[in-house]
Scaffold this active site. Structure first.
Site, PDB file in Angstrom:
ATOM      1  N   LYS A  65       0.856  -1.184   0.000  1.00  0.00           N
ATOM      2  CA  LYS A  65       0.000   0.000   0.000  1.00  0.00           C
ATOM      3  C   LYS A  65       0.890   1.232   0.000  1.00  0.00           C
ATOM      4  O   LYS A  65       2.018   1.193   0.501  1.00  0.00           O
ATOM      5  CB  LYS A  65      -0.899   0.002   1.241  1.00  0.00           C
ATOM      6  N   ASP A  99      -6.724   4.247  -5.264  1.00  0.00           N
ATOM      7  CA  ASP A  99      -7.407   4.221  -3.974  1.00  0.00           C
ATOM      8  C   ASP A  99      -8.005   5.606  -3.794  1.00  0.00           C
ATOM      9  O   ASP A  99      -8.205   6.323  -4.775  1.00  0.00           O
ATOM     10  CB  ASP A  99      -6.421   3.859  -2.850  1.00  0.00           C
TER      11      ASP A  99
END
Length: 444
Positions: free
Chosen positions: A125, A165
């Site tokens: 991430k 995202d």
């Protein structure tokens, strides 16, 4: 000292200032410990102690110039958490409030989410502390290119495959991927979430929201019910919530609410398909606030409120971390809520989750409920690697089947007497898969 306490003490020694990561880890710990206790090999090889530390955590500076010629500086991050099952995989988030703690907890959760897909995907991430609001297209392009100028050395189709995202959509992915191609002189599936015209997968934008509803649909089928007249409360007004709402209407359910940072837009009779199309256009294209959208339509707007005050059957928090707390959970339970499924990452506080489970409200954690996005990202990698572009029907069929399979995986580990603990089922199933892979690799 109990094993749980010793593991928390170990965690705190590594991450003394990581409240979000600690919240996530401590919530998972009882279920992880039950798996550890089933195998002396897991404990002997320190599987969990190794799992909570990323293989690599990268921080870097991003220099860029805005439209006024002013030099700007931001911080970039990429947490490459685990690559046992495949290349690191997980989104990039642009938000002014992110820090390393944000990406540590998101990357940790990504391990479990990616395990549940069944695809050969590792977990990562990243992103930057950028506020994307009010940036021009040119400023966003300048930032994305500067971000990729540093990021490109750490990623690749067989190493790390970032996606979008919060704050990063197909436009931002397009800017970054184009610059990656320019720097490296290759066209590979190194990033997912691209536009279809640039090698992206059909339904990638819709996948998280659609997948969420396919999972809840599997729950209803197990209960012998369908969506007809089911009243649904949704938070958020981005891709996840709007596409989840779209699928609910297709299944004949009722969507009563959407929300943004300013408040809640509510319709007691439920939004129509025409209403939803109008809201999608005004929110996603015209970038209007829900307050302005409500003023132009036959909707009720509650400034500064959350969507959890109304009677409903199903609640789908799709906005941001810890948006639904214990007091919200009490209101939902009092108003007859039966299912809560997380469309966002960690939108429910630990106290809210505990209360749902205590009152036997069916609760589905993010690592199971919102897995559709990363699954279709995995399909995009496959399509890029084989120079194919699959049709919408094929991708949708695979997505639905996969969410139904994940539902069965959760039941296999989470079935209790007269109740399915989906959180326990998801965590235990995923942890067993990654633990066995780590054992097979030895100590590396």
């Amino acid at each position: 000292m109990s094993k749980s306490n010793s593991l928390l003490k170990y965690f705190d020694s590594k991450y003394p200032d990581s409240p979000k990561y600690r919240q996530s880890f401590s919530k998972y710990l009882p279920y992880l410990e039950s798996v550890l206790n089933s195998s002396d090999l897991y404990k002997k090889n320190l599987i969990l102690e190794r799992l909570i530390i990323p293989e690599r955590s990268i921080k870097f500076r991003i220099n860029w110039v805005d439209d006024k010629g002013k030099v700007r500086v931001n911080r970039g991050y990429r947490v490459q958490m685990n690559s046992n099952l495949g290349p690191y995989k997980g989104g990039l988030r642009f938000n002014k409030d992110v820090d390393e703690d944000t990406f540590m907890f998101l990357a940790f959760k990504q391990i479990f989410k990616n395990c549940l897909t069944g695809l050969p995907l590792g977990a990562g991430k990243g992103g930057a502390d950028l506020d994307p609001k009010n940036l021009s297209d040119n400023e966003m392009m300048q930032f994305c290119q500067s971000f990729m100028l540093e990021m490109h050395r750490y990623i690749g189709q067989l190493t790390d495959v970032p996606a979008g995202d919060m704050g990063v959509g197909s436009r931002e992915i397009g800017y970054m991927y184009a610059y990656y191609r320019k720097i490296n002189n290759v066209f590979t599936g190194t990033m997912t979430g691209k536009s279809v015209e640039n090698g992206g997968s059909k339904l990638r934008t819709e996948a998280t929201g659609y997948g969420l509803i396919y999972f809840v649909n599997a729950m209803l089928e197990k209960m012998g019910e369908d969506w007809k007249d089911k009243k649904c409360l949704l938070s958020g007004a981005g891709n996840v919530s709007l596409h989840a709402a779209e699928k609910i209407l297709e299944f004949k359910g009722k969507v009563l609410s959407l929300s943004d940072s300013g408040g809640v837009i509510y319709s007691k009779k439920g939004f129509t398909k025409k209403d939803l199309e109008k809201i999608k256009k005004q929110k996603l294209v015209e970038k209007l606030s829900l307050e302005k959208i409500a003023a132009s339509g036959d909707f009720e707007y509650k400034k500064g409120k959350k969507p959890w005050d109304f009677e409903a059957d199903i609640a789908l928090p799709c906005a941001t971390e810890n948006e639904l707390d214990e007091s919200d959970a009490k209101k939902l339970i009092e108003n007859g809520i039966r299912i809560v499924a997380e469309g966002a990452n960690m939108p429910c506080s630990s106290e809210a989750i505990d209360l749902f489970q205590k009152k036997k409200v069916l609760f589905v954690p993010d690592i199971a409920a919102n897995t559709g996005g990363v699954y279709v990202s995995g399909l995009e990698i496959t399509q890029n690697a084989t120079f194919q572009n699959w049709g919408t029907k094929k991708v949708d069929k695979l997505l639905k089947e996969t969410m139904e399979n994940i539902h069965e995986k959760c039941i296999s580990e989470g079935q209790e007497k007269n109740y399915v603990n989906y959180e326990k089922g998801a965590i235990k199933y995923a942890f067993k898969r990654i633990a066995e892979s780590m054992l097979n690799d030895g100590v590396v």
